[in-house]
Design an enzyme around this catalytic site. Structure first.
Site, PDB file in Angstrom:
ATOM      1  N   LYS A 213      14.718  77.133 139.199  1.00 35.22           N
ATOM      2  CA  LYS A 213      14.106  76.117 138.324  1.00 35.22           C
ATOM      3  C   LYS A 213      13.741  74.877 139.149  1.00 35.22           C
ATOM      4  O   LYS A 213      14.218  74.721 140.285  1.00 35.22           O
ATOM      5  CB  LYS A 213      15.087  75.746 137.205  1.00 35.22           C
ATOM      6  CG  LYS A 213      16.376  75.094 137.691  1.00 35.22           C
ATOM      7  CD  LYS A 213      17.402  74.995 136.576  1.00 35.22           C
ATOM      8  CE  LYS A 213      18.699  74.368 137.087  1.00 35.22           C
ATOM      9  NZ  LYS A 213      19.774  74.437 136.078  1.00 35.22           N
TER      10      LYS A 213
ATOM     11  N   ARG B 179      25.973  71.220 125.003  1.00 34.41           N
ATOM     12  CA  ARG B 179      24.653  70.801 125.440  1.00 34.41           C
ATOM     13  C   ARG B 179      23.600  71.760 124.904  1.00 34.41           C
ATOM     14  O   ARG B 179      22.638  71.349 124.274  1.00 34.41           O
ATOM     15  CB  ARG B 179      24.636  70.755 126.976  1.00 34.41           C
ATOM     16  CG  ARG B 179      23.378  70.191 127.578  1.00 34.41           C
ATOM     17  CD  ARG B 179      23.401  70.218 129.090  1.00 34.41           C
ATOM     18  NE  ARG B 179      23.399  71.572 129.649  1.00 34.41           N
ATOM     19  CZ  ARG B 179      23.164  71.857 130.926  1.00 34.41           C
ATOM     20  NH1 ARG B 179      22.933  70.880 131.789  1.00 34.41           N
ATOM     21  NH2 ARG B 179      23.183  73.107 131.357  1.00 34.41           N
TER      22      ARG B 179
ATOM     23  N   TYR C  38      13.140  43.186 152.182  1.00 32.87           N
ATOM     24  CA  TYR C  38      13.043  42.592 150.838  1.00 32.87           C
ATOM     25  C   TYR C  38      14.369  42.000 150.391  1.00 32.87           C
ATOM     26  O   TYR C  38      15.437  42.584 150.604  1.00 32.87           O
ATOM     27  CB  TYR C  38      12.656  43.664 149.816  1.00 32.87           C
ATOM     28  CG  TYR C  38      11.192  44.004 149.796  1.00 32.87           C
ATOM     29  CD1 TYR C  38      10.220  43.027 149.585  1.00 32.87           C
ATOM     30  CD2 TYR C  38      10.789  45.325 149.951  1.00 32.87           C
ATOM     31  CE1 TYR C  38       8.875  43.368 149.549  1.00 32.87           C
ATOM     32  CE2 TYR C  38       9.452  45.673 149.907  1.00 32.87           C
ATOM     33  CZ  TYR C  38       8.487  44.689 149.706  1.00 32.87           C
ATOM     34  OH  TYR C  38       7.175  45.026 149.664  1.00 32.87           O
TER      35      TYR C  38
ATOM     36  N   MET D 296       9.155  51.174 149.541  1.00 35.52           N
ATOM     37  CA  MET D 296       8.432  52.351 149.047  1.00 35.52           C
ATOM     38  C   MET D 296       8.122  53.358 150.153  1.00 35.52           C
ATOM     39  O   MET D 296       8.281  54.557 149.985  1.00 35.52           O
ATOM     40  CB  MET D 296       7.130  51.922 148.354  1.00 35.52           C
ATOM     41  CG  MET D 296       6.432  53.079 147.651  1.00 35.52           C
ATOM     42  SD  MET D 296       4.877  52.613 146.871  1.00 35.52           S
ATOM     43  CE  MET D 296       5.436  51.568 145.535  1.00 35.52           C
TER      44      MET D 296
END
Ligand SMILES: *Cc1c(COP(=O)(O)O)cnc(C)c1O
Length: 370
Positions: free
Chosen positions: A30, A128, A250, A298
């Protein structure tokens, strides 16, 4: 650059086969084989002898059907309303997760006048997916609900298999047996990667590992018996010297306490390097550890290479993010997550190379990074 060793994946599958024989070992592919490229991974597993594949969604199975012509492909999330005919057409067997799912699949079988294959999921404590205890009882009392279905088997799923002696695993196994007692016989499947290492009692007729195939440690309490599968490397773009007290990146989120050399590498959160690994963990250059400093941006990360020989760190060189020196599990721990999230988060931006199993030939992807 992301290198995916298909031979290691096939080798891991064989290791698990030997572990569980005479039970069958399926493969969970999957989410694009946990991000590693199901169109490459599934045929490699089929060539190794795997005949049963689990996907989550119908669409994932449809994409794989042409490269797995003879395999049983099972969709864990079941047949969504309106998609029944697509399941039948592509032979994607649904896992039915409720009495409603069963009724719809039965109605579809009636409408086409042909028995339809299905697995049924019994919830034994995960809460679930799957039939709860009351639904399972109704199914046992009203066997006509299964008329028109070709019952392939029963599955359930363990909540705590990665914790060796967690009492819920044994409780779930006991509930699975008790719930099945009044129901029609079929093959049974309970264990994934971790459950199959617990005891033979969990193997039943079929196991369904995913993570272990891809090199994630299925027994976190012990050494990893799986072969590592991926190597993730990134280019060094720049190396600069900064004075003591300088801040990096940053938010000025790191301050160096000495005159330092900082290397900037071409990988960031858009590539799947998680921001939560800011100021945590290491990458490796020339097999030597270099700590991550500052935030992950990024497209870029900054690492402290002050303690590495100058000759080892130059623009154009490589930094290893995952590989022989740093496992997927270690990278995950540094980011405060699990290997599953690291693998499924690897972005399409990496240039991907699949190492073919027998020959070691390279199969190159069509996605290129900077
Ligand atoms: C994803 C999944 C698996 C595979 O689990 P791993 O821990 O990756 O081996 C097995 N069964 C079900 C129902 C799943 O959703």
């Amino acid at each position: 650059m992301l290198t995916i060793d298909l031979g290691a994946i096939a080798g891991n599958w064989r290791t698990l086969c030997r572990r569980v024989a005479p039970a069958e070992c399926a493969a969970v592919v999957k989410a694009d084989a946990y991000g590693l490229g199901a169109a490459h991974v599934a045929p490699a597993l089929a060539a190794a002898g795997c005949t049963t594949f689990f996907v989550a969604l119908l669409e994932e199975g449809v994409v794989l059907r042409p490269c797995l012509p003879g395999a049983e492909i099972i969709a864990l999330l079941g047949a969504l309303p309106g998609r029944e005919a697509d399941h039948a057409h592509h032979r994607i067997v649904p896992v039915l997760n409720s009495l409603g799912d069963i009724a719809r699949w039965q109605a579809f079988a009636r409408s086409v006048g042909r028995r339809q294959p299905a697995w049924i999921h019994l919830d034994t404590g995960m809460n679930r997916l799957g039939l709860d205890a009351a639904e399972a009882r109704r199914l046992a009392e009203q066997p006509e609900r299964l008329a028109g279905l070709e019952l392939r088997g029963w599955i359930s799923h363990l909540a705590c298999a990665d914790q060796p002696h967690h009492p819920l695993s044994a409780a779930q196994l006991g509930r699975f047996h008790r719930t099945l007692a009044p129901l029609p016989a079929g093959r049974r499947s309970l264990a994934g990667s971790s459950g199959l290492w617990r005891s033979r009692a969990f193997h039943l007729e079929l196991v369904r590992p995913g993570a272990a195939l891809y090199g994630i440690n299925p027994t976190p309490e012990a050494a990893n018996l799986m072969r590592p599968v991926i190597m993730l490397k990134s280019r060094i773009l720049q190396v600069r010297t900064v004075d003591s007290g300088a801040t990096i990146g940053y938010g000025a989120a790191a301050t160096v306490a000495r005159r330092s050399r900082i290397a900037t590498i071409a990988v960031g959160y858009a590539d799947g390097a998680l921001r939560s690994s800011a100021n945590r963990g290491h990458v490796f250059i020339d097999r030597r550890p270099a700590p991550v400093v500052g935030r992950v941006s990024m497209d870029l990360m900054t690492i402290d290479v002050t303690d590495l020989p100058e000759a080892a760190v130059a623009p154009g060189g490589w930094a290893e993010l995952i590989g022989p020196d740093r496992s997927v599990d270690a990278a995950a721990a540094d980011a405060g997550t699990i290997g599953y999230e690291i693998l499924t988060g690897l972005s399409r931006r990496h240039h991907r190379v699949w190492l073919a199993p027998a020959t070691g030939n390279l199969a190159t992807g069509d996605q290129w990074t900077s």
